[in-house]
Design an enzyme around this catalytic site. Structure first.
Site, short mmCIF file in Angstrom:
data_model
loop_
_atom_site.label_atom_id
_atom_site.label_comp_id
_atom_site.label_asym_id
_atom_site.label_seq_id
_atom_site.Cartn_x
_atom_site.Cartn_y
_atom_site.Cartn_z
N ASP A 161 -4.57 -6.71 -0.34
CA ASP A 161 -4.81 -6.91 -1.86
C ASP A 161 -3.30 -6.59 -2.25
OD1 ASP A 161 -7.46 -5.96 -3.76
OD2 ASP A 161 -5.53 -6.96 -4.32
C1 GLC Z 1 -6.22 -7.44 -7.41
C2 GLC Z 1 -7.28 -7.77 -6.94
C3 GLC Z 1 -7.49 -8.93 -6.09
C4 GLC Z 1 -6.63 -10.24 -6.51
C5 GLC Z 1 -5.06 -9.33 -6.48
C6 GLC Z 1 -4.21 -10.52 -6.87
O1 GLC Z 1 -5.78 -6.19 -7.48
O2 GLC Z 1 -8.40 -6.81 -6.49
O3 GLC Z 1 -8.73 -9.47 -6.21
O4 GLC Z 1 -6.53 -11.46 -5.87
O5 GLC Z 1 -5.11 -8.12 -6.89
O6 GLC Z 1 -4.27 -10.63 -8.08
#
Ligand code: GLC
Length: 751
Positions: A277
């Site tokens: 993430d």
């Molecule tokens: C965010 C989210 C994830 C997302 C990523 C990119 O923190 O938790 O679901 O795909 O960052 O935006």
């Protein structure tokens, strides 16, 4: 921003002069000019192409594949024709463009998309075919926007209804979540896009999500929090998976050797890539040895890309012998595997399409199939527009657009039909439709740590808004209150504080229904809410967040053009105190001092309420139709174990009403004498069927060994005991229509 030169073209343009070149990383076997290198040959097996390409890469090039070179991009390798890889959120459509090196939106005018209903609505369809169609449509839009990896679906289990991202996920049950995820991923990846199922694993809240340590026993992890991911990988074939922010049993997910190497890559045989993430990587050694393959979003705008944990620091470790070259190769191989398996280098790679009629229809289909009719006393619904002269539409959510917001899953929609617009379009020509706001959402976001910043004082005093609404209701044949939540409450980054409707809606609804007993409530929300006014209101429709065509779907259901067939993918409890995560104090949720203990174990959602005999407001699997269904003739047909079918539950469902409708027939199991505690019942199969009035269909639900098994943490495998199992067939978890006992003659054990 986007790939200006499609990957395959870049590959061919660049590969041609190289064919006789002997450059670093090239092998002497580079074929002669005219014959394209094996890795570019789409007729060759993926693994062979990957190996051919891998051996051509220098260590630096291999490492360049393992980390971002932009917020949502990785670097190209022009020498070999490898383009940049572009990623985008999210689970219900292609997010607007983000600036290359920040989290700020790019402010473009050519990055609109179709907004699809949120995950909880998709799950409420209980229809993997609808999930496939939605995934495919999103895949097409992603390709049209030049994307290579889509960051979804999101399949974390709704352990607490307070979770801010409940709206994005598929509810409280692992089996339902897995079936919907499989359909979605197969659809999305059919468009030459790689899906990225997320957030692996046990990311079940937003409070302190970056650091919370989830202490959870192995059996609960295996039976509740992993199965949807397991299905997404083993059956859905998701080419990538996103490691969650949180820790599990002391180790961050993004460097959790047991989770990523032992289970995901070892037991499940995953060949794709594990990405973080955004900002979920913490150390080079943890990332290197813990199973991470692609690091994204580390210190966006602050940390240079070559200083990412898997960038130069990891490469230095390979070069000084801290890490074997084989480790670098494995990570690079997984990135190449995803690229080649999703046809990035192929000349005939699909180029997609955007906001087509088919996409709009797909969005509306999910909305219509996912909306849940919670109450319909005396057949107040469907409304007959020929018998109504006036309708008072009341509530801010009648006009509040919902597709944007909620953070990463928000969509800049080409269009979004509000409930008011949908109703006016449907009947405005013959019925006098009035609108009064009823309540203002500009007020304090009481229910959550809203994203709305400092609460602006409502322009009109709440009492005046209610008074206006009451007057309108009194003067109309029918009143429709359209309320619920919004992305101040259903959002990434924070959890809700309670289950109450914000902005004084409970009082509004009570006063409106007192003024006009023919009042219908439409709830636009992505997670459960309490309904103190329920006894007074004859009809309630839960519309979730219905995407671009939400208003049309609401109107078509209210006026009977389509039969409501959605079923709850999550329990609506009567009160927060009844929920499992609330039953064991702050240590169980939201955690104390960064530690959280899943004390409820397996008993999540209906598993809790049914085992503890707690009456919910509306149970898991519940949803009304405008017609009625009868269940008959349950037969338990023993299956062929060799084919993985242990028993098939066969039964008849008849539409006993006067309208066509769809029914979701559900099959639960209950073990009579379990060696270990098991929930009162567990969903193990379902099927959605469409029936004309009077029509009967025979439904067959096959059950495999896992349907009867529990996970034995000591034996490290799945055990089905020789025991009697009740097979419970019904229209919801608490509306069991047929049951019979299935005797499992012999025990079994599967790894
Ligand atoms: C965010 C989210 C994830 C997302 C990523 C990119 O923190 O938790 O679901 O795909 O960052 O935006």
């Amino acid at each position: 921003m986007k790939n200006l030169i499609p990957g395959f073209l870049l590959a061919i343009l660049v590969a041609l002069p190289q064919l006789n070149a002997q450059t670093a990383g090239e092998t002497s076997s580079a074929p002669t000019i005219g014959a394209q290198p094996l890795y570019l040959d789409p007729t060759q097996p993926v693994d062979a192409r990957v190996e051919d390409l891998l051996k051509r890469l220098t260590p630096e090039e291999k490492d360049s594949l393992l980390h971002g070179s932009g917020t949502f991009a990785t670097a190209a390798i022009p020498r070999l024709g490898l383009p940049e890889r572009w990623m985008s959120d999210g689970p219900n459509g292609v997010r607007e463009e983000i600036q290359r090196n920040t989290f700020n939106t790019a402010g473009l005018t050519d990055d609109y998309s179709t907004a699809f209903p949120s995950g909880i609505c998709l799950a409420a369809t209980w229809d993997p075919a609808v999930a496939y169609t939605q995934g495919q449509a999103i895949g097409e839009e992603a390709r049209a926007r030049g994307k290579d990896i889509m960051l979804g679906p999101a399949v974390n289990i709704q352990r607490t209804p307070l979770n801010g991202r409940s709206f994005e996920y598929y509810g409280e049950d692992p089996w339902l979540s897995g079936r919907i995820a499989v359909g979605f991923i197969q659809g999305e990846q059919s468009e030459d896009i790689a899906s990225c199922v997320k957030h692996f694993a046990a990311n079940n809240q937003e409070t302190n999500r970056n650091n919370i340590n989830v202490n959870v026993d192995e059996r609960t992890l295996r039976e509740i929090y992993l199965p949807a991911f397991e299905a997404a990988i083993k059956e859905g074939g998701s080419l990538s998976i996103m490691a969650a922010y949180n820790k599990i049993n002391g180790t961050y997910c993004a460097e959790n050797d047991y989770l990523l190497n032992t289970i995901l890559k070892g037991e499940w045989g995953f060949k794709g890539l594990v990405m973080t993430d955004w900002g979920a990587a913490h150390t080079t050694d943890g990332a290197a040895r813990g199973g991470l393959d692609l690091e994204m979003g580390t210190g966006v705008g602050r940390v240079p890309y070559d200083q990412y944990y898997l960038a130069q620091p990891f490469l230095d470790g390979v070069e000084n012998g801290t890490y074997p070259m084989a480790l670098l190769d494995d990570k690079a191989r997984r990135n190449l595997y995803v690229m080649i398996a999703s046809h990035v280098l192929d000349p005939n790679r699909k180029t997609g399409s955007i906001n087509t009629i088919a996409h709009q229809n797909a969005s509306q289909k999910t909305a219509e199939e996912g909306m849940v009719l919670l109450k319909d006393d005396n057949n107040v619904l469907p409304l007959d527009a020929t018998q109504i002269k006036s309708i008072a539409i009341i509530g801010d959510n009648a006009v509040h657009l919902q597709a944007a917001g909620g953070q990463s899953s928000g969509i800049k929609a080409f269009s979004e039909i509000s409930p008011l617009a949908g109703i006016i379009a449907r009947v405005g020509g013959r019925v006098n439709v009035t609108f009064s706001q009823g309540y203002s959402s500009a007020g304090a976001t009481r229910g959550g740590r809203g994203r709305g910043g400092a609460a602006a004082a409502p322009p009109v005093p709440a009492a005046d808004l209610i008074a206006q609404a009451v007057r309108a209701a009194k003067q109309a044949d029918v009143a429709i209150v359209i309320g619920g939540l919004n992305k101040n409450f259903d959002t990434e980054g924070s959890d809700r504080r309670d289950l109450t409707l914000p902005y004084g809606q409970d009082d509004l609804i009570a006063q409106v229904v007192a003024a006009n007993p023919r009042t219908i409530v439409v709830l636009v929300a992505g997670s459960p809410v309490e309904m103190p006014w329920l006894a007074k209101v004859p009809a309630v429709l839960l519309s979730w967040y219905g995407g671009s065509e939400a208003g049309n779907a609401v109107a078509r259901i209210l006026f009977g053009d389509v039969d409501p067939s959605g079923k709850l993918p999550c329990t609506f409890p009567k009160q927060l105190a009844d929920t499992p995560a609330a039953a064991f104090g702050a240590e169980a949720y939201p955690g104390v001092g960064g530690q959280e203990y899943y004390r409820e174990g397996l008993l999540v959602g209906y598993r809790w309420y049914d085992t503890k005999n707690i009456e919910p407001l509306f149970p898991f699997g519940y949803g009304l139709s405008y017609t009625t269904f009868k269940y008959d003739n349950l037969k338990l047909v023993p299956g062929d174990h060799a084919k993985g079918i242990w028993m098939t539950a066969q039964f008849d469902v008849t539409n006993t009403g006067s309208r066509a409708g769809e029914e979701v027939a559900q099959v639960y199991i209950h073990e009579n004498n379990p060696a270990l505690e098991r929930p009162e019942k567990e969903l193990k199969g379902f099927d959605k069927i469409s029936l004309q009035p009077g029509e009967t269909a025979t439904v067959s639900i096959p059950l495999g060994y896992r349907a009867f098994s529990y996970y034995d943490s000591d034996k490290k495998g799945w055990v089905a005991q020789a025991d009697d199992f009740q097979i419970l067939v019904g229209s919801s978890s608490r509306d069991i229509r047929l049951k019979d006992t299935f005797k499992l003659g012999e025990a079994s054990f599967y790894k």
